[in-house]
Design an enzyme around this catalytic site. Structure first.
Site, PDB file in Angstrom:
ATOM      1  N   GLY A   1       0.874  -1.112  -0.131  1.00 54.51           N
ATOM      2  CA  GLY A   1       0.018  -0.017  -0.034  1.00 54.51           C
ATOM      3  C   GLY A   1       0.884   1.112  -0.064  1.00 54.51           C
ATOM      4  O   GLY A   1       0.855   2.156  -0.917  1.00 54.51           O
ATOM      5  N   HIS A   2       1.825   1.273   0.874  1.00 54.84           N
ATOM      6  CA  HIS A   2       2.878   2.475   0.961  1.00 54.84           C
ATOM      7  C   HIS A   2       3.726   2.525  -0.423  1.00 54.84           C
ATOM      8  O   HIS A   2       4.031   3.471  -0.974  1.00 54.84           O
ATOM      9  CB  HIS A   2       3.717   2.264   2.219  1.00 54.84           C
ATOM     10  CG  HIS A   2       3.083   2.089   3.385  1.00 54.84           C
ATOM     11  ND1 HIS A   2       3.305   0.922   4.197  1.00 54.84           N
ATOM     12  CD2 HIS A   2       2.383   2.790   4.320  1.00 54.84           C
ATOM     13  CE1 HIS A   2       2.978   1.120   5.369  1.00 54.84           C
ATOM     14  NE2 HIS A   2       2.163   2.363   5.461  1.00 54.84           N
TER      15      HIS A   2
ATOM     16  N   GLN B   1      -1.187   9.753  18.257  1.00 54.32           N
ATOM     17  CA  GLN B   1      -2.554   9.383  17.662  1.00 54.32           C
ATOM     18  C   GLN B   1      -3.001   7.834  18.302  1.00 54.32           C
ATOM     19  O   GLN B   1      -3.845   7.593  17.603  1.00 54.32           O
ATOM     20  CB  GLN B   1      -2.320   9.436  16.308  1.00 54.32           C
ATOM     21  CG  GLN B   1      -1.221   8.344  15.532  1.00 54.32           C
ATOM     22  CD  GLN B   1      -1.071   8.257  14.030  1.00 54.32           C
ATOM     23  OE1 GLN B   1      -0.664   9.339  13.776  1.00 54.32           O
ATOM     24  NE2 GLN B   1      -1.747   7.451  13.312  1.00 54.32           N
TER      25      GLN B   1
ATOM     26  N   SER C   1      -2.326  -3.865   5.649  1.00 49.72           N
ATOM     27  CA  SER C   1      -2.058  -2.868   6.535  1.00 49.72           C
ATOM     28  C   SER C   1      -1.007  -3.487   7.515  1.00 49.72           C
ATOM     29  O   SER C   1      -0.592  -4.829   7.732  1.00 49.72           O
ATOM     30  CB  SER C   1      -3.316  -3.108   7.646  1.00 49.72           C
ATOM     31  OG  SER C   1      -3.062  -2.468   8.755  1.00 49.72           O
ATOM     32  N   SER C   2      -0.222  -2.593   8.157  1.00 41.52           N
ATOM     33  CA  SER C   2       0.764  -3.300   8.999  1.00 41.52           C
ATOM     34  C   SER C   2       0.615  -3.833  10.149  1.00 41.52           C
ATOM     35  O   SER C   2       1.175  -4.793  10.872  1.00 41.52           O
ATOM     36  CB  SER C   2       1.832  -1.762   9.472  1.00 41.52           C
ATOM     37  OG  SER C   2       1.867  -0.971   8.602  1.00 41.52           O
TER      38      SER C   2
ATOM     39  N   GLN D   1      -9.404   9.551   7.637  1.00 46.04           N
ATOM     40  CA  GLN D   1      -8.097  10.387   7.791  1.00 46.04           C
ATOM     41  C   GLN D   1      -7.792  11.107   6.514  1.00 46.04           C
ATOM     42  O   GLN D   1      -7.318  12.384   6.785  1.00 46.04           O
ATOM     43  CB  GLN D   1      -6.918   9.321   7.951  1.00 46.04           C
ATOM     44  CG  GLN D   1      -5.727   9.863   8.159  1.00 46.04           C
ATOM     45  CD  GLN D   1      -4.718   9.111   8.142  1.00 46.04           C
ATOM     46  OE1 GLN D   1      -4.196   8.547   9.465  1.00 46.04           O
ATOM     47  NE2 GLN D   1      -3.806   8.308   7.177  1.00 46.04           N
TER      48      GLN D   1
HETATM   49  P1  AMP Z   1       0.093   4.134   8.011  1.00 40.41           P
HETATM   50  O1  AMP Z   1       1.670   3.656   7.880  1.00 40.41           O
HETATM   51  O2  AMP Z   1      -0.593   3.045   8.345  1.00 40.41           O
HETATM   52  O3  AMP Z   1       0.000   5.307   8.735  1.00 40.41           O
HETATM   53  O4  AMP Z   1      -0.068   4.382   6.475  1.00 40.41           O
HETATM   54  C1  AMP Z   1       0.494   5.417   5.723  1.00 40.41           C
HETATM   55  C2  AMP Z   1      -0.259   5.779   4.600  1.00 40.41           C
HETATM   56  O5  AMP Z   1      -0.561   4.568   3.728  1.00 40.41           O
HETATM   57  C3  AMP Z   1      -1.634   6.396   4.621  1.00 40.41           C
HETATM   58  O6  AMP Z   1      -2.118   7.386   3.964  1.00 40.41           O
HETATM   59  C4  AMP Z   1      -2.532   5.092   4.652  1.00 40.41           C
HETATM   60  O7  AMP Z   1      -3.801   5.485   4.377  1.00 40.41           O
HETATM   61  C5  AMP Z   1      -1.715   4.415   3.366  1.00 40.41           C
HETATM   62  N1  AMP Z   1      -2.069   3.112   3.261  1.00 40.41           N
HETATM   63  C6  AMP Z   1      -2.005   2.097   4.406  1.00 40.41           C
HETATM   64  N2  AMP Z   1      -2.485   1.036   3.986  1.00 40.41           N
HETATM   65  C7  AMP Z   1      -2.893   1.122   2.667  1.00 40.41           C
HETATM   66  C8  AMP Z   1      -3.482   0.303   1.697  1.00 40.41           C
HETATM   67  N3  AMP Z   1      -3.623  -1.128   1.799  1.00 40.41           N
HETATM   68  N4  AMP Z   1      -3.416   0.722   0.360  1.00 40.41           N
HETATM   69  C9  AMP Z   1      -3.353   2.031   0.113  1.00 40.41           C
HETATM   70  N5  AMP Z   1      -2.562   2.938   1.110  1.00 40.41           N
HETATM   71  C10 AMP Z   1      -2.571   2.561   2.161  1.00 40.41           C
END
Ligand code: AMP
Length: 280
Positions: free
Chosen positions: A36-37, A61, A185-186, A153
């Site tokens: 995703g990232h 957060q 997701s992480s 968000q």
């Molecule tokens: P995070 O590291 O979870 O805070 O996410 C950092 C960015 O990556 C945020 O803008 C999230 O919305 C995006 N993100 C996280 N998971 C995904 C995903 N599966 N697909 C697309 N973007 C993602």
């Protein structure tokens, strides 16, 4: 790729880049990078001259200290992935520098944060908006890329940018999913193998909602009911919310129309998962 840890060095670099008329693209993350990232970094690479990826696990957060402490961290791996994906700058500020002792300024985006995630995670969006405002101020991005997976968000950030007249364009990119539909997701690594097997049901239920709409259903509670029934067919899901809402205000709709978004949060074996689908 250059790694920057200090605020001063980041400010100096963005000042230089601005002087050279370079377009800066930013991807703010909490690390533990995944597909995703990477998709966000690729998109920033295509759109701008200089791509800054930040990794900052933002303590303010998190609602639970335990969740913050357990958040997966692997900077070595993240460095390689960011570089491979085409980042120019890897910005990893320290918590003590972002929030030095005596820190006392917070960004509170009203209205849109009242419901859904905002209701279940008190103070979460104030933490998010505060850190993103600080990151934008340090990096001065022309565009910043966020994922639609965290739909509320990105809407909160867009509102903050509008309200504060920040010179950054905030783009939302589609959710990247596993083959079986689970939004990447992480936090997914915390799922037990048994829980992981159940997760496709989440996106299935959202698709079912969309297909009911496509067949003509316009009553939000009917669509919501179908999602609940589909999720609860299997034991283990605890539903926090399922909302059919206006895509910008995130207020619940009385009648479902094109553009309505279904937002969902569930808990499965102690892991909190969120997802959404836009009705087209
Ligand atoms: P995070 O590291 O979870 O805070 O996410 C950092 C960015 O990556 C945020 O803008 C999230 O919305 C995006 N993100 C996280 N998971 C995904 C995903 N599966 N697909 C697309 N973007 C993602």
């Amino acid at each position: 790729m250059r790694t920057i840890r200090s605020i001063r060095a980041m400010q100096h670099l963005s000042h230089t880049l601005k002087g050279e008329q370079k377009h800066i693209g930013m991807v703010p993350t909490m690390g533990s990078l995944h597909a995703g990232h990477i998709a966000l970094i690729h998109s920033a690479r295509r759109r701008t001259d200089c791509v800054v990826v930040s990794v900052f696990v933002n303590p303010i957060q998190f609602n639970e200290q335990k969740d913050y402490e357990a958040y997966p961290k692997d900077l070595k791996r993240d460095t390689c992935l960011a570089k491979e994906a085409g980042a120019d700058v890897f910005f990893i500020p320290r918590v003590e520098e972002i929030y030095p002792s005596g820190y006392g300024t917070f960004v509170d985006v009203k209205g849109i944060t009242d419901r859904w995630e905002g209701k279940f995670r008190t103070g979460h969006f104030s933490g998010v908006a505060t850190v993103v405002a600080k990151l934008f101020s340090l990096v001065q991005p022309d565009i910043a890329l966020f994922g639609q997976k965290d739909y509320q968000q990105v809407r909160v950030i867009q509102k903050m940018v509008r309200d504060l007249n920040l010179p950054t364009r905030v783009l939302a990119l589609p959710t990247v999913r596993e083959k079986d539909g689970l939004a990447i997701s992480s936090r997914n690594i915390r799922l037990t193998p048994q829980a992981r097997k159940m997760t496709p049901r989440i996106y299935q239920s959202l698709r079912m909602g969309r297909s009911l709409f496509q067949k003509g259903e316009r009553r939000p509670h009917q669509i919501q009911k179908a999602l609940v029934q589909h999720l609860l067919k299997e034991k283990g899901f605890k539903i926090e919310y399922i909302g059919l809402c206006h895509p910008e205000t995130l207020e619940p709709v009385k009648k479902v129309t094109k553009g309505t978004i279904i937002l969902l949060a569930v808990r499965l074996a102690g892991v909190r998962l969120i997802d959404n689908i836009l009705l087209k």
